[in-house]
Design an enzyme around this catalytic site. Sequence first.
Site, short mmCIF file in Angstrom:
data_model
loop_
_atom_site.label_atom_id
_atom_site.label_comp_id
_atom_site.label_asym_id
_atom_site.label_seq_id
_atom_site.Cartn_x
_atom_site.Cartn_y
_atom_site.Cartn_z
N HIS A 24 -2.96 -0.11 -18.56
CA HIS A 24 -2.11 -0.95 -19.49
C HIS A 24 -2.24 -2.37 -19.05
O HIS A 24 -1.48 -2.86 -18.36
CB HIS A 24 -0.84 -0.47 -19.63
CG HIS A 24 -0.12 -0.91 -20.74
ND1 HIS A 24 0.04 -0.37 -21.82
CD2 HIS A 24 0.09 -2.40 -21.22
CE1 HIS A 24 0.54 -1.07 -22.69
NE2 HIS A 24 0.67 -2.17 -22.44
N HIS A 26 -3.69 -6.15 -20.75
CA HIS A 26 -4.24 -6.87 -21.49
C HIS A 26 -5.26 -8.10 -21.12
O HIS A 26 -4.79 -8.75 -20.36
CB HIS A 26 -3.06 -7.45 -22.42
CG HIS A 26 -2.09 -6.60 -23.22
ND1 HIS A 26 -2.36 -6.42 -24.44
CD2 HIS A 26 -1.19 -5.80 -22.71
CE1 HIS A 26 -1.63 -5.32 -24.86
NE2 HIS A 26 -0.60 -5.06 -23.76
N ASP A 28 -5.91 -10.76 -22.70
CA ASP A 28 -5.23 -11.95 -23.10
C ASP A 28 -4.14 -12.30 -22.20
O ASP A 28 -3.63 -13.23 -22.49
CB ASP A 28 -5.17 -12.40 -24.62
CG ASP A 28 -4.32 -11.29 -25.05
OD1 ASP A 28 -4.19 -10.34 -24.53
OD2 ASP A 28 -3.81 -11.27 -26.09
N GLY A 186 1.41 -5.43 -30.22
CA GLY A 186 2.24 -6.38 -31.22
C GLY A 186 3.86 -5.90 -31.45
O GLY A 186 4.29 -4.96 -30.66
N HIS A 213 1.35 1.53 -28.27
CA HIS A 213 2.49 0.95 -27.62
C HIS A 213 3.87 1.49 -28.28
O HIS A 213 3.86 1.14 -29.32
CB HIS A 213 2.71 -0.63 -28.10
CG HIS A 213 1.82 -1.47 -26.82
ND1 HIS A 213 0.36 -1.50 -27.09
CD2 HIS A 213 2.26 -2.40 -26.00
CE1 HIS A 213 -0.27 -2.19 -26.22
NE2 HIS A 213 0.95 -2.99 -25.29
N GLU A 216 8.95 0.65 -26.07
CA GLU A 216 9.27 -0.62 -25.25
C GLU A 216 10.23 -1.55 -26.10
O GLU A 216 11.35 -1.66 -25.66
CB GLU A 216 7.97 -1.46 -25.08
CG GLU A 216 7.92 -2.92 -24.51
CD GLU A 216 6.70 -3.60 -24.58
OE1 GLU A 216 6.66 -4.42 -23.57
OE2 GLU A 216 5.88 -3.36 -25.47
N ASP A 313 0.50 -4.56 -17.51
CA ASP A 313 0.71 -5.33 -18.47
C ASP A 313 0.15 -6.71 -18.72
O ASP A 313 -1.16 -6.63 -19.47
CB ASP A 313 2.15 -5.35 -19.10
CG ASP A 313 2.44 -5.53 -20.49
OD1 ASP A 313 1.49 -5.37 -21.38
OD2 ASP A 313 3.49 -5.73 -20.87
#
Length: 372
Positions: A24, A26, A28, A186, A213, A216, A313
């Site tokens: 996991h 990302h 970006d 998102g 996701h 969370e 993350d």
Amino acid sequence: MSAPDREYLLDGVSINGLPKVSLHDHLDGGLRPQTIVELADEIGLQLPRSDASELGRWFAEQSNAGSLVQYLKTFDVTVGVMQTRDGLARVAREFVEDLHADGVVYGEVRWAPEQHLQRGLSLDEAVDAVQSGIDQAVRAVEATGGYIRVGQLVSSLRHNPGRTREIAELAVRHRDSGVVGFDVAGPEAGFPASTMRTAFDYLAGEWFPVTVHAGEAAGLDSIASALLDGRALRLGHGVRIAEDLLVERQDDENTYVSLGLLAQWVKDREIALETSPSSNLQTGAIAQWGESLVEHPFDLLYQLGFRVTVNVDNRLMSDTSLSRELSLLTEAFAYRLDDLETFQLNAAAAAFLPIEEREELVDRIALGFDAV
């Protein structure tokens, strides 16, 4: 020295040097501050800070708002510099280089191609650009005698459900050229997987693996929808599955816990929880249990036998690395090397790879830990 550049030790052993699996992470959320400064200068994008060190601190400060919505706003900057083929390829190449430097032998990098079309790229061109950067970095690692393997997870944005089917088809189109799975990311609250059921039906028909996701910023209903509507094989974060645990009593040595039907299902079917300890604190995902890592339900879930995995993350926003996350957990819960190995084996077992390749990954991890 920023956290990702530090060495973390456990019993005199470098955690950085241990073989690790990152599920996991990302794209970006893993840029180098200096790269952001340089790419922004190339396209004329104004940044909140012009100095790389100050920019790195800005990201860390802005990400500690205790809210997923506020946390996500920092991505306006990183996504802004990832709008060209060269920009995407560079970010992906450096991303893999940083994984390798942290001891990662297998990683899955997730990102949402629909966010990277502002300067004329098509969805397919964006995916190809990221893959070119990944391939370049992998070849460079191999040329020095190292090893790393990285696959793409193509993400769809849940607040834009009308496009999810298109992104699902994009992921399947590239399944033989680097894309290993599909993700939904998102804002979670208010956007359950059920709103994207058509896309998930398509992915199931294509036998294409999915992570969602869930658990969370929203609770058990979101997790249930990810499993029932999304057919998720893994849960992105998933920490709020702990809401389905009832601590009945405690004594000096033991905690007695009963599991609800959903928690029992997740545990029994070994559905991996892609936990990210620092991020879970920053976004308020574990606020109902506390505000410090020692109050994170991670250890309870681990002791109960859930397939917990450890992830970053977003390395930039959390000023972290996988080695740091593992180090933080050892400090909070007195884990030893055997525990860290278990977390890596859990992740290897949950990787979106063919079974034979997962077994090879398990062997690589075991050999690496046996060597210390």
